[in-house]
Design a protein around this motif. Structure first.
Motif, PDB file in Angstrom:
ATOM      1  N   PHE A  96      13.527   0.003 -23.002  1.00  0.00           N
ATOM      2  CA  PHE A  96      12.507  -0.872 -22.415  1.00  0.00           C
ATOM      3  C   PHE A  96      11.504  -0.015 -21.642  1.00  0.00           C
ATOM      4  CE2 PHE A  96      16.684  -2.795 -22.558  1.00  0.00           C
ATOM      5  CZ  PHE A  96      16.497  -4.069 -23.046  1.00  0.00           C
ATOM      6  N   ILE A  97      10.222  -0.274 -21.818  1.00  0.00           N
ATOM      7  CA  ILE A  97       9.208   0.526 -21.128  1.00  0.00           C
ATOM      8  C   ILE A  97       9.442   0.556 -19.623  1.00  0.00           C
ATOM      9  CG2 ILE A  97       6.781   0.477 -20.397  1.00  0.00           C
ATOM     10  CD1 ILE A  97       5.941   0.040 -23.212  1.00  0.00           C
ATOM     11  N   SER A  98       9.782  -0.594 -19.019  1.00  0.00           N
ATOM     12  CA  SER A  98       9.889  -0.675 -17.556  1.00  0.00           C
ATOM     13  C   SER A  98      11.295  -0.413 -17.020  1.00  0.00           C
ATOM     14  CB  SER A  98       9.410  -2.054 -17.080  1.00  0.00           C
ATOM     15  OG  SER A  98       8.048  -2.238 -17.380  1.00  0.00           O
ATOM     16  N   VAL A  99      12.225  -0.046 -17.906  1.00  0.00           N
ATOM     17  CA  VAL A  99      13.609   0.152 -17.456  1.00  0.00           C
ATOM     18  C   VAL A  99      14.107   1.561 -17.748  1.00  0.00           C
ATOM     19  CG1 VAL A  99      16.014  -0.615 -17.702  1.00  0.00           C
ATOM     20  CG2 VAL A  99      14.154  -2.297 -17.731  1.00  0.00           C
ATOM     21  N   THR A 124      16.213  -1.876 -35.209  1.00  0.00           N
ATOM     22  CA  THR A 124      16.564  -3.180 -35.778  1.00  0.00           C
ATOM     23  C   THR A 124      15.627  -4.274 -35.312  1.00  0.00           C
ATOM     24  OG1 THR A 124      18.087  -3.853 -34.012  1.00  0.00           O
ATOM     25  CG2 THR A 124      18.987  -2.481 -35.783  1.00  0.00           C
ATOM     26  N   SER A 125      14.944  -4.037 -34.199  1.00  0.00           N
ATOM     27  CA  SER A 125      13.977  -5.030 -33.719  1.00  0.00           C
ATOM     28  C   SER A 125      13.019  -4.389 -32.730  1.00  0.00           C
ATOM     29  CB  SER A 125      14.672  -6.234 -33.069  1.00  0.00           C
ATOM     30  OG  SER A 125      15.259  -5.876 -31.837  1.00  0.00           O
ATOM     31  N   SER A 126      11.913  -5.084 -32.517  1.00  0.00           N
ATOM     32  CA  SER A 126      10.889  -4.639 -31.580  1.00  0.00           C
ATOM     33  C   SER A 126      10.370  -5.862 -30.840  1.00  0.00           C
ATOM     34  CB  SER A 126       9.747  -3.965 -32.344  1.00  0.00           C
ATOM     35  OG  SER A 126       8.599  -3.808 -31.532  1.00  0.00           O
ATOM     36  N   PHE A 127      10.091  -5.690 -29.549  1.00  0.00           N
ATOM     37  CA  PHE A 127       9.528  -6.779 -28.750  1.00  0.00           C
ATOM     38  C   PHE A 127       8.182  -6.340 -28.195  1.00  0.00           C
ATOM     39  CE2 PHE A 127       9.031  -8.747 -24.483  1.00  0.00           C
ATOM     40  CZ  PHE A 127       8.859 -10.065 -24.893  1.00  0.00           C
ATOM     41  N   ALA A 128       7.187  -7.227 -28.258  1.00  0.00           N
ATOM     42  CA  ALA A 128       5.850  -6.989 -27.701  1.00  0.00           C
ATOM     43  C   ALA A 128       5.212  -5.720 -28.276  1.00  0.00           C
ATOM     44  CB  ALA A 128       5.906  -6.927 -26.178  1.00  0.00           C
ATOM     45  N   SER A 129       5.402  -5.539 -29.574  1.00  0.00           N
ATOM     46  CA  SER A 129       4.782  -4.415 -30.308  1.00  0.00           C
ATOM     47  C   SER A 129       5.285  -3.047 -29.872  1.00  0.00           C
ATOM     48  CB  SER A 129       3.251  -4.454 -30.182  1.00  0.00           C
ATOM     49  OG  SER A 129       2.731  -5.655 -30.726  1.00  0.00           O
ATOM     50  N   GLY A 130       6.474  -2.988 -29.293  1.00  0.00           N
ATOM     51  CA  GLY A 130       7.040  -1.700 -28.915  1.00  0.00           C
ATOM     52  C   GLY A 130       7.342  -0.846 -30.134  1.00  0.00           C
ATOM     53  N   ARG A 131       7.026   0.434 -30.055  1.00  0.00           N
ATOM     54  CA  ARG A 131       7.377   1.389 -31.107  1.00  0.00           C
ATOM     55  C   ARG A 131       7.540   2.768 -30.480  1.00  0.00           C
ATOM     56  NH1 ARG A 131       2.064  -0.829 -30.323  1.00  0.00           N
ATOM     57  NH2 ARG A 131       0.474   0.504 -31.270  1.00  0.00           N
ATOM     58  N   PRO A 132       8.335   3.639 -31.086  1.00  0.00           N
ATOM     59  CA  PRO A 132       8.647   4.929 -30.459  1.00  0.00           C
ATOM     60  C   PRO A 132       7.586   6.001 -30.696  1.00  0.00           C
ATOM     61  CG  PRO A 132       9.983   4.602 -32.437  1.00  0.00           C
ATOM     62  CD  PRO A 132       9.178   3.368 -32.260  1.00  0.00           C
ATOM     63  N   SER A 189       3.147   0.635 -26.336  1.00  0.00           N
ATOM     64  CA  SER A 189       2.692  -0.715 -26.650  1.00  0.00           C
ATOM     65  C   SER A 189       1.382  -0.976 -25.915  1.00  0.00           C
ATOM     66  CB  SER A 189       3.730  -1.767 -26.244  1.00  0.00           C
ATOM     67  OG  SER A 189       3.224  -3.082 -26.421  1.00  0.00           O
ATOM     68  N   GLY A 190       0.565  -1.849 -26.461  1.00  0.00           N
ATOM     69  CA  GLY A 190      -0.630  -2.273 -25.756  1.00  0.00           C
ATOM     70  C   GLY A 190      -0.360  -3.417 -24.803  1.00  0.00           C
ATOM     71  N   SER A 191       0.896  -3.888 -24.800  1.00  0.00           N
ATOM     72  CA  SER A 191       1.294  -5.000 -23.930  1.00  0.00           C
ATOM     73  C   SER A 191       2.073  -4.486 -22.731  1.00  0.00           C
ATOM     74  CB  SER A 191       2.146  -6.005 -24.708  1.00  0.00           C
ATOM     75  OG  SER A 191       1.458  -6.505 -25.827  1.00  0.00           O
ATOM     76  N   THR A 192       2.263  -5.343 -21.749  1.00  0.00           N
ATOM     77  CA  THR A 192       3.047  -5.005 -20.567  1.00  0.00           C
ATOM     78  C   THR A 192       4.064  -6.109 -20.310  1.00  0.00           C
ATOM     79  OG1 THR A 192       1.441  -6.068 -19.103  1.00  0.00           O
ATOM     80  CG2 THR A 192       1.157  -3.710 -19.523  1.00  0.00           C
ATOM     81  N   GLY A 193       4.954  -5.863 -19.372  1.00  0.00           N
ATOM     82  CA  GLY A 193       5.962  -6.852 -18.999  1.00  0.00           C
ATOM     83  C   GLY A 193       6.866  -6.276 -17.942  1.00  0.00           C
ATOM     84  N   LEU A 197      11.709  -7.720 -19.957  1.00  0.00           N
ATOM     85  CA  LEU A 197      10.701  -8.384 -20.774  1.00  0.00           C
ATOM     86  C   LEU A 197       9.502  -7.469 -21.025  1.00  0.00           C
ATOM     87  CD1 LEU A 197      10.740 -12.059 -19.477  1.00  0.00           C
ATOM     88  CD2 LEU A 197      11.562 -11.187 -21.668  1.00  0.00           C
ATOM     89  N   SER A 198       9.668  -6.197 -20.699  1.00  0.00           N
ATOM     90  CA  SER A 198       8.644  -5.219 -21.075  1.00  0.00           C
ATOM     91  C   SER A 198       8.840  -4.851 -22.544  1.00  0.00           C
ATOM     92  CB  SER A 198       8.753  -3.973 -20.188  1.00  0.00           C
ATOM     93  OG  SER A 198      10.003  -3.339 -20.348  1.00  0.00           O
ATOM     94  N   PRO A 199       7.810  -4.319 -23.207  1.00  0.00           N
ATOM     95  CA  PRO A 199       7.959  -3.941 -24.611  1.00  0.00           C
ATOM     96  C   PRO A 199       9.185  -3.055 -24.818  1.00  0.00           C
ATOM     97  CG  PRO A 199       5.669  -3.806 -23.964  1.00  0.00           C
ATOM     98  CD  PRO A 199       6.444  -4.068 -22.707  1.00  0.00           C
ATOM     99  N   ASN A 200       9.903  -3.302 -25.901  1.00  0.00           N
ATOM    100  CA  ASN A 200      11.148  -2.578 -26.122  1.00  0.00           C
ATOM    101  C   ASN A 200      11.470  -2.455 -27.600  1.00  0.00           C
ATOM    102  OD1 ASN A 200      13.070  -4.921 -26.904  1.00  0.00           O
ATOM    103  ND2 ASN A 200      12.222  -5.638 -24.951  1.00  0.00           N
ATOM    104  N   ILE A 201      12.445  -1.601 -27.884  1.00  0.00           N
ATOM    105  CA  ILE A 201      12.980  -1.439 -29.232  1.00  0.00           C
ATOM    106  C   ILE A 201      14.492  -1.430 -29.159  1.00  0.00           C
ATOM    107  CG2 ILE A 201      10.990  -0.158 -30.124  1.00  0.00           C
ATOM    108  CD1 ILE A 201      12.609   2.427 -29.741  1.00  0.00           C
ATOM    109  N   VAL A 202      15.137  -1.791 -30.274  1.00  0.00           N
ATOM    110  CA  VAL A 202      16.587  -1.689 -30.396  1.00  0.00           C
ATOM    111  C   VAL A 202      16.884  -0.632 -31.462  1.00  0.00           C
ATOM    112  CG1 VAL A 202      18.717  -2.862 -31.041  1.00  0.00           C
ATOM    113  CG2 VAL A 202      16.986  -4.068 -29.713  1.00  0.00           C
TER     114      VAL A 202
END
Length: 209
Positions: A96-99, A124-132, A189-193, A197-202
């Motif tokens: 997670f970006i913020s964690v 396996t998944s991405s939230f809020a356009s998160g990518r590495p 990501s171009g998003s925040t949180g 709930l910040s952009p993230n990847i699994v």
């Protein structure tokens, strides 16, 4: 099943590795021969197994019954993973970006192992356009295109399933050295949180070829 033509998918765990076609008629039978088209070159090292799941990673055994913020979860990090001595269970299943942005992998390479290499990160998944985005020593990759968005809160609702995706990074010759190398992975990501709930990847797996 209604008569018709269907696509049949072969999975390794929950990772699609092949497809075929089957035509079904009323009262009839059909046979489909499936084989994997997964390309598996010889790896220098890997973290996790490429199977479409985060199985074996830190907190993967808890995510379906606990919120990521649950006090019973192990610390998300960021962590430093050492190739050859760390276990997959010490690498966080999600970033997670913020964690826990900025997880690191340390690898001591021999002179025969350096040169131009390829790093593949499967998620396996991405939230809020998160990518590495990957930094190897002093070299930093470009930011990949944003994954297809899913209208879901992802791991905060107890699931790691989404769109399996592989990100491939071509590490140029002269980047890796004989000795200690540090790989740093950040989620972009171009998003925040806030926090989980910040952009993230699994993660599914990380492999160096």
């Amino acid at each position: 099943m209604k008569p018709g033509t269907y696509t049949v998918t072969l999975f390794k765990g929950e990772l699609e590795v092949g497809t075929g076609s089957a035509s079904v008629s009323a009262g009839g039978t059909t046979t489909v021969n499936l084989s994997s088209n997964e390309y598996i070159p010889s790896a220098l090292w890997s973290i996790g197994n490429s199977d479409g799941t985060p199985k074996g990673f830190l907190n993967a055994d808890k995510i379906e019954t606990m919120h990521p913020s649950d006090s019973r979860m192990s610390s998300w990090g960021p962590v430093t993973y050492t190739i050859g001595s760390s276990s997959a269970s010490s690498w966080p299943m999600a970033q997670f970006i913020s964690v826990n942005n900025g997880n690191k992998i340390v690898w001591t390479a021999s002179s025969s192992q350096i040169g131009a290499r390829t790093l593949v990160i499967r998620i396996t998944s991405s939230f809020a356009s998160g990518r590495p985005v990957v930094t190897v020593n002093s070299w930093t990759s470009s930011t990949p295109a944003a994954p297809t968005k899913i209208d879901s809160r992802g791991v905060t609702r107890g699931t790691w399933r989404g769109n399996n995706q592989a990100f491939t990074y071509s590490i140029p010759s002269g980047t890796l050295i004989a000795g200690k190398n540090t790989f740093t992975i950040n989620v972009a990501s171009g998003s925040t949180g806030d926090t989980f709930l910040s952009p993230n990847i699994v993660y599914d797996s990380i492999v160096l070829y």
